[in-house]
Design a protein around this motif. Structure first.
Motif, PDB file in Angstrom:
ATOM      1  N   ARG A 285      31.766  34.171  31.847  1.00 38.19           N
ATOM      2  CA  ARG A 285      31.802  34.069  30.381  1.00 38.19           C
ATOM      3  C   ARG A 285      30.387  34.054  29.802  1.00 38.19           C
ATOM      4  NH1 ARG A 285      36.659  33.510  28.164  1.00 38.19           N
ATOM      5  NH2 ARG A 285      38.388  32.635  29.396  1.00 38.19           N
TER       6      ARG A 285
ATOM      7  N   ARG B 264      35.060  37.925  25.892  1.00 39.83           N
ATOM      8  CA  ARG B 264      35.972  38.871  26.537  1.00 39.83           C
ATOM      9  C   ARG B 264      37.080  38.105  27.253  1.00 39.83           C
ATOM     10  NH1 ARG B 264      34.832  43.263  23.727  1.00 39.83           N
ATOM     11  NH2 ARG B 264      32.669  43.973  23.996  1.00 39.83           N
TER      12      ARG B 264
ATOM     13  N   TRP C 136      38.188  50.756  25.899  1.00 42.43           N
ATOM     14  CA  TRP C 136      39.098  50.442  26.994  1.00 42.43           C
ATOM     15  C   TRP C 136      39.307  51.635  27.927  1.00 42.43           C
ATOM     16  CZ3 TRP C 136      41.068  45.718  28.186  1.00 42.43           C
ATOM     17  CH2 TRP C 136      40.895  44.711  27.232  1.00 42.43           C
TER      18      TRP C 136
ATOM     19  N   ALA D  90      43.331  44.056  21.055  1.00 42.45           N
ATOM     20  CA  ALA D  90      41.989  44.407  20.601  1.00 42.45           C
ATOM     21  C   ALA D  90      42.028  45.625  19.689  1.00 42.45           C
ATOM     22  CB  ALA D  90      41.089  44.670  21.808  1.00 42.45           C
TER      23      ALA D  90
ATOM     24  N   ALA E 103      35.203  45.218  28.653  1.00 42.56           N
ATOM     25  CA  ALA E 103      36.111  44.686  27.645  1.00 42.56           C
ATOM     26  C   ALA E 103      36.981  43.565  28.183  1.00 42.56           C
ATOM     27  CB  ALA E 103      36.999  45.805  27.098  1.00 42.56           C
ATOM     28  N   MET E 104      37.094  43.441  29.524  1.00 46.69           N
ATOM     29  CA  MET E 104      37.927  42.410  30.126  1.00 46.69           C
ATOM     30  C   MET E 104      37.488  42.219  31.564  1.00 46.69           C
ATOM     31  SD  MET E 104      42.099  42.213  30.215  1.00 46.69           S
ATOM     32  CE  MET E 104      42.966  40.770  30.831  1.00 46.69           C
TER      33      MET E 104
ATOM     34  N   THR F 118      27.026  44.481  32.830  1.00 43.20           N
ATOM     35  CA  THR F 118      28.212  44.186  32.014  1.00 43.20           C
ATOM     36  C   THR F 118      28.336  45.105  30.804  1.00 43.20           C
ATOM     37  OG1 THR F 118      26.980  42.518  30.771  1.00 43.20           O
ATOM     38  CG2 THR F 118      28.197  41.781  32.732  1.00 43.20           C
TER      39      THR F 118
ATOM     40  N   VAL G 170      29.596  37.866  29.805  1.00 53.43           N
ATOM     41  CA  VAL G 170      30.415  38.675  28.894  1.00 53.43           C
ATOM     42  C   VAL G 170      31.147  37.733  27.947  1.00 53.43           C
ATOM     43  CG1 VAL G 170      30.696  40.781  30.267  1.00 53.43           C
ATOM     44  CG2 VAL G 170      32.103  38.796  30.773  1.00 53.43           C
TER      45      VAL G 170
ATOM     46  N   SER H 136      35.436  49.459  31.610  1.00 54.91           N
ATOM     47  CA  SER H 136      36.192  48.715  30.610  1.00 54.91           C
ATOM     48  C   SER H 136      36.726  47.406  31.178  1.00 54.91           C
ATOM     49  CB  SER H 136      37.348  49.572  30.084  1.00 54.91           C
ATOM     50  OG  SER H 136      36.840  50.732  29.446  1.00 54.91           O
TER      51      SER H 136
END
Length: 664
Positions: free
Chosen positions: A601, A607, A521, A653, A577-578, A573, A604, A526
């Motif tokens: 989606r 996530r 993160w 997470a 993480a988000m 990507t 990634v 991130s």
């Protein structure tokens, strides 16, 4: 679909990405009947003030005098005096102070008149010196030029000799005009009338003041009945607040001017100027005149000091005393006593002084500042009269949001940064972005959708926006220390634009407070901040990235073109993480957002996904079920909520990754 979906700035939902359709610019509005009626009413009011000045001036002076005496009446009422005795005692004390000051001025003038012959020689010598340096040199130059012209001009012809008729003409007969001897009644009228008129006016002022102090509550209720019966609470609060603020302002101004006069009197005593008490009183009274009062009050003491001292040192010292005292009072004492300015812009003070002097003469000049202040206070509380506050108040005419957008249009990020610095003294960076920058960029998005912003102007707005965000990068997203509340003796309240601007607390914790987050993160990728398809949606993404970095979460911004159907497969990507998708302006049920999140989606998987719709004026966008309909894990309507959601996802997470390790 809600009403905002049909607004001129709404994005049609059935068009493909990037196609906003033809823009329709509404025609300019013609002047309406309401504006003409307002202008007519204003002209009638000004005419009434001019023609009824003989009646209105005493009443106005009485009203302002009641503001000064009201605190004294309240004090006497608190010591269990009745309404009538308290009002009478307050008025008699005020009258006694005025008579004492008048008597002291008369005594000082009489004493000064007896000393003037002592300074006659010094006055004559300095007048001769000044005349020789100015008029004397001009006369010498004029005589020299006249002599040169006479030498160059031809000799004049001799006058004709007198004839016999002209020689025999008799000389003209002298004529004398004698006024008839005035009668005793005419003599008494010429002597008494100049005295009776001011005394009659003063008597009317004090009688009206007594009745105002006795009937304050009744007069307030009648005004509420006339102007504010539809909203009793708001009108009552406004009138009480205005009366209290104006009363304390006038008392504070009286105290400051009295202190200024005392300082001048002491300083002139030390310098050695005759009759220092007289000049101190005159200075205190003249200081009620805006801007010109102190210079006019300084003329006579400076001239008198020049007459007393054979040199010029006393005159220069006296002028310096007035200059230094005025600067210190205006720049240090008044801001400290008032807690802020008078609430009037410098230009409005000059304009008001000119207007009221034209309308009511010298008394209008004296009353110009308090009358204009009353007008500004009225504009602060009455929405239909807000234009008075805009014209004469010292607050910015534009709201912070409008000022932000106007500076972006002008390509001036420096002034926008200056405004941001002022606002950031009382709010967090995320609050400024949500309440000012976001709303200002939304105005730009509306204008872009209407077709009034060309490509060059959009590029200019983008450059100014990026420069501003870069300047604000040095600010932490933390709540500053709350400033103390405005002092009660401030003459006017903050502007409506400042009062209506909300403040929200910053997201909890800085980068150091979130040091427990996992390394995934903290990388540069991130959080993937994806800009919407609007021309300025990347501004929201950039602000979100900046705020996330200040809270210890790494982020990067990608444009909307990078996640289009034909290019999303090439999106980098690694380390994401988000994903956060941001839109400045969108309405209705945004179907294209659902397909965008579906594509993301696939790139990634697993996530969390966040969608930001701000300021989210559409009812559908505030529906809690929207999060599920678009397929997002988080659906937010502010940058503050977006940062909180990212921090929540990061902590979840981190805790999920730490659980197996703790079990082992």
């Amino acid at each position: 679909m809600s009403e905002s979906a049909n607004s001129p700035g709404a994005v049609p939902l059935d068009l493909p990405d990037g196609d906003l359709g033809p823009a329709v610019i509404p025609p300019a509005e013609l002047p309406g009947l309401t504006g003409l009626l307002t202008l007519a009413v204003g002209v009638v009011i000004v005419a009434g003030l001019y023609f009824a000045r003989e009646v209105l001036i005493p009443i106005t002076v009485a009203v302002l005098l009641s503001f000064l005496l009201a605190p004294l009446v309240n004090l006497l009422r608190r010591v269990h005096l009745g309404r009538v005795p308290a009002a009478l005692i307050a008025v008699l004390l005020g009258l006694g102070v005025m008579l004492a000051i008048g008597g002291l001025i008369g005594t000082q003038i009489a004493d000064l008149a007896g000393q003037v012959p002592r300074y006659q020689y010094t006055i004559e010598r300095k007048i001769d010196m000044v005349r020789s340096l100015t008029i004397g040199r001009i006369d010498a130059i004029s005589r020299r030029l006249g002599a040169q012209f006479q030498q160059a001009a031809p000799p004049a012809a001799a006058p004709p000799a007198p004839t016999s008729e002209t020689a025999k003409a008799p000389p003209p007969m002298p004529v004398e005009v004698h006024q008839p001897t005035p009668s005793p009644l005419e003599v008494a009228e010429s002597v008494l009338m100049p005295v009776v008129n001011p005394l009659a006016t003063a008597g009317i002022v004090f009688i009206v003041t007594i009745f105002i102090l006795l009937q304050r509550e009744d007069l307030r209720d009648r005004l509420i009945r006339l102007f504010g019966s539809a909203d009793l609470h708001r009108t009552t609060v406004a009138m009480d607040d205005a009366a209290r603020r104006l009363s304390r302002y006038f008392l504070t101004q009286l105290a400051i001017n009295a202190g200024f006069g005392v300082v001048i009197a002491i300083g002139l005593t030390v310098i050695g100027v005759p009759s220092p008490i007289l000049w101190g009183i005159v200075t205190a009274l003249m200081r009620f005149l805006p801007y010109i009062g102190v210079p006019l009050a300084a003329l006579m003491p400076v001239a008198l000091s020049a007459a007393v001292d054979p040199g010029w040192s006393m005159a220069i010292t006296t002028a310096a005393l007035y200059l230094v005292a005025d600067l210190v009072t205006g720049q240090a004492v008044e801001p400290m006593m008032y807690s802020r300015s008078t609430g009037l812009s410098p230009v409005s003070v000059v304009i008001a002084a000119t207007f009221w002097t034209w309308l009511w003469g010298p008394i209008g000049l004296i009353l110009s500042t308090p009358l204009t202040l009353c007008v500004v206070v009225l504009g602060r509380h009455v929405q239909r009269l807000e234009f008075l506050d805009v014209l004469f108040g010292d607050q910015p005419a534009l709201t912070p949001v409008e000022s932000f957008y106007q500076r972006m249009l002008a390509g001036d990020p420096d002034e926008a940064a200056e405004q941001a610095e002022l606002l950031l003294k009382g709010r967090a960076l995320s609050s400024y972005y949500d309440e000012v920058a976001m709303k200002g960029l939304q105005l730009a998005a509306y204008d872009a959708a209407r077709g009034v912003l060309g490509a060059d102007r959009l590029a200019q707005i983008r450059r100014a926006m990026l420069a501003l965000f870069e300047d604000l990068d040095s600010h932490d997203d933390e709540d500053p220390e709350r400033e103390p509340k405005e002092a009660d003796n401030a003459p006017v309240a903050p502007s409506r634009a400042q009062q209506d601007l909300p403040r929200q607390d910053a997201p909890q914790g800085s980068a150091a407070d979130h040091s427990d987050l996992k390394d995934e993160w903290r990388g540069e990728s991130s959080v993937l901040c994806v800009a919407g398809r609007g021309p300025l949606d990347d501004g929201a993404a950039i602000m979100l990235r900046q705020l996330l970095q200040k809270h210890g979460i790494g982020a990067r911004v990608v444009p909307h073109d990078a996640v289009a159907r034909g290019r999303v497969a090439q999106l980098d990507t690694r380390g994401v993480a988000m994903v956060c998708v941001t839109y400045l302006e969108i309405s209705g049920s945004p179907a294209h957002v659902r397909y965008l999140l579906r594509r993301l989606r696939q790139q990634v998987p697993g996530r969390p996904m966040l969608v930001g719709f701000w300021p989210a004026d559409d009812v559908l966008l505030r529906d809690e079920g929207l999060r599920g309909s678009v397929g997002a894990d988080y659906c937010v309507t502010s940058l503050h909520d977006a940062v909180e959601a990212c921090l929540e996802a990061a902590h979840h997470a981190t805790q999920a990754a730490a659980a197996p390790v703790a079990a082992e």
